[in-house]
Design a protein around this motif. Structure first.
Motif, PDB file in Angstrom:
ATOM      1  N   VAL A  50       0.845  -1.199   0.000  1.00 38.77           N
ATOM      2  CA  VAL A  50       0.000   0.000   0.000  1.00 38.77           C
ATOM      3  C   VAL A  50       0.880   1.249   0.000  1.00 38.77           C
ATOM      4  CG1 VAL A  50      -1.724   1.319   1.296  1.00 38.77           C
ATOM      5  CG2 VAL A  50      -1.934  -1.170   1.111  1.00 38.77           C
ATOM      6  N   SER A  51       1.936   1.242   0.800  1.00 41.81           N
ATOM      7  CA  SER A  51       2.840   2.394   0.829  1.00 41.81           C
ATOM      8  C   SER A  51       3.509   2.612  -0.525  1.00 41.81           C
ATOM      9  CB  SER A  51       3.910   2.203   1.896  1.00 41.81           C
ATOM     10  OG  SER A  51       3.344   2.268   3.169  1.00 41.81           O
ATOM     11  N   HIS A  52       3.867   1.523  -1.189  1.00 42.48           N
ATOM     12  CA  HIS A  52       4.587   1.626  -2.455  1.00 42.48           C
ATOM     13  C   HIS A  52       3.673   1.964  -3.641  1.00 42.48           C
ATOM     14  CE1 HIS A  52       7.947   0.955  -5.131  1.00 42.48           C
ATOM     15  NE2 HIS A  52       7.194   0.168  -5.866  1.00 42.48           N
ATOM     16  N   TRP A  53       2.536   1.247  -3.765  1.00 43.01           N
ATOM     17  CA  TRP A  53       1.676   1.410  -4.938  1.00 43.01           C
ATOM     18  C   TRP A  53       0.422   2.233  -4.651  1.00 43.01           C
ATOM     19  CZ3 TRP A  53       3.474  -3.943  -4.647  1.00 43.01           C
ATOM     20  CH2 TRP A  53       4.535  -4.190  -5.533  1.00 43.01           C
ATOM     21  N   GLY A  54       0.141   2.511  -3.382  1.00 40.85           N
ATOM     22  CA  GLY A  54      -0.982   3.372  -3.015  1.00 40.85           C
ATOM     23  C   GLY A  54      -2.337   2.842  -3.440  1.00 40.85           C
ATOM     24  N   GLN A  55      -3.160   3.740  -3.934  1.00 37.17           N
ATOM     25  CA  GLN A  55      -4.536   3.421  -4.303  1.00 37.17           C
ATOM     26  C   GLN A  55      -4.609   2.330  -5.361  1.00 37.17           C
ATOM     27  OE1 GLN A  55      -7.174   4.852  -2.617  1.00 37.17           O
ATOM     28  NE2 GLN A  55      -8.393   3.301  -3.637  1.00 37.17           N
ATOM     29  N   ALA A  56      -3.626   2.253  -6.239  1.00 41.66           N
ATOM     30  CA  ALA A  56      -3.629   1.214  -7.280  1.00 41.66           C
ATOM     31  C   ALA A  56      -3.625  -0.174  -6.652  1.00 41.66           C
ATOM     32  CB  ALA A  56      -2.431   1.384  -8.213  1.00 41.66           C
ATOM     33  N   PHE A  57      -2.865  -0.356  -5.580  1.00 41.53           N
ATOM     34  CA  PHE A  57      -2.863  -1.660  -4.911  1.00 41.53           C
ATOM     35  C   PHE A  57      -4.222  -1.920  -4.259  1.00 41.53           C
ATOM     36  CE2 PHE A  57      -2.372  -4.390  -1.207  1.00 41.53           C
ATOM     37  CZ  PHE A  57      -1.844  -5.521  -1.808  1.00 41.53           C
ATOM     38  N   LEU A  58      -4.777  -0.900  -3.617  1.00 41.59           N
ATOM     39  CA  LEU A  58      -6.082  -1.061  -2.964  1.00 41.59           C
ATOM     40  C   LEU A  58      -7.183  -1.360  -3.985  1.00 41.59           C
ATOM     41  CD1 LEU A  58      -5.813   1.809  -0.357  1.00 41.59           C
ATOM     42  CD2 LEU A  58      -5.584  -0.647   0.063  1.00 41.59           C
ATOM     43  N   ASP A  59      -7.082  -0.784  -5.172  1.00 41.35           N
ATOM     44  CA  ASP A  59      -8.100  -0.997  -6.211  1.00 41.35           C
ATOM     45  C   ASP A  59      -7.948  -2.328  -6.932  1.00 41.35           C
ATOM     46  OD1 ASP A  59      -9.197   1.484  -5.673  1.00 41.35           O
ATOM     47  OD2 ASP A  59      -8.209   2.482  -7.377  1.00 41.35           O
TER      48      ASP A  59
END
Length: 97
Positions: A50-59
Motif C-alpha cells: 500500500v505504501s509503495h503502490w498506493g490506491q492502485a494496490f487497494l483498487d
C-alpha cells in the motif's frame, strides 16, 4: 522504494464474538493469550504494498498470505520486504522472542 518496518501486534478484537481473540477462551485452547486477528496480520503484511503502490494496490492488488504461528497482543515484529520483479513483492514478518 519499498520499506521494511517494525511494530507491536495489536489485538483490537478481545471482545469479539469470535472468542479465540479473548485471553480466557484462547487459554482454554492452549494458547498463551488472545490471538491477534488474521485480518490485522494481513494488514501488517500488505502495508508495504500500500505504501509503495498506493490506491492502485487497494483498487486492483491482491495478496496471498500464510500465518504460520499465533501472534499475541503486544508482541514486537519486523516486516521485511524483498522485491521480486516489477509489480510484485514478498513480505514476511518475524516475531521477536
Amino acid at each position: 522504494m519499498i520499506q521494511n518496518f517494525s511494530g507491536l501486534a495489536f489485538n483490537q478484537a478481545p471482545d469479539s464474538q469470535n472468542q479465540i481473540h479473548s485471553d480466557e477462551m484462547a487459554k482454554r485452547y492452549g494458547f498463551k493469550g488472545g490471538l491477534v486477528p488474521g485480518v490485522t496480520l494481513s494488514a501488517y503484511l500488505t502495508q508495504p504494498a500500500v505504501s509503495h503502490w498506493g490506491q492502485a494496490f487497494l483498487d486492483r492488488g491482491w495478496a496471498e498470505i500464510k500465518i504460520l504461528h499465533p501472534v499475541y497482543h503486544g508482541e514486537p515484529f519486523d516486516v521485511m520486504v524483498r522485491a521480486l520483479e516489477e509489480g510484485s513483492l514478498v513480505s514476511f514478518a518475524q516475531m521477536h522472542p
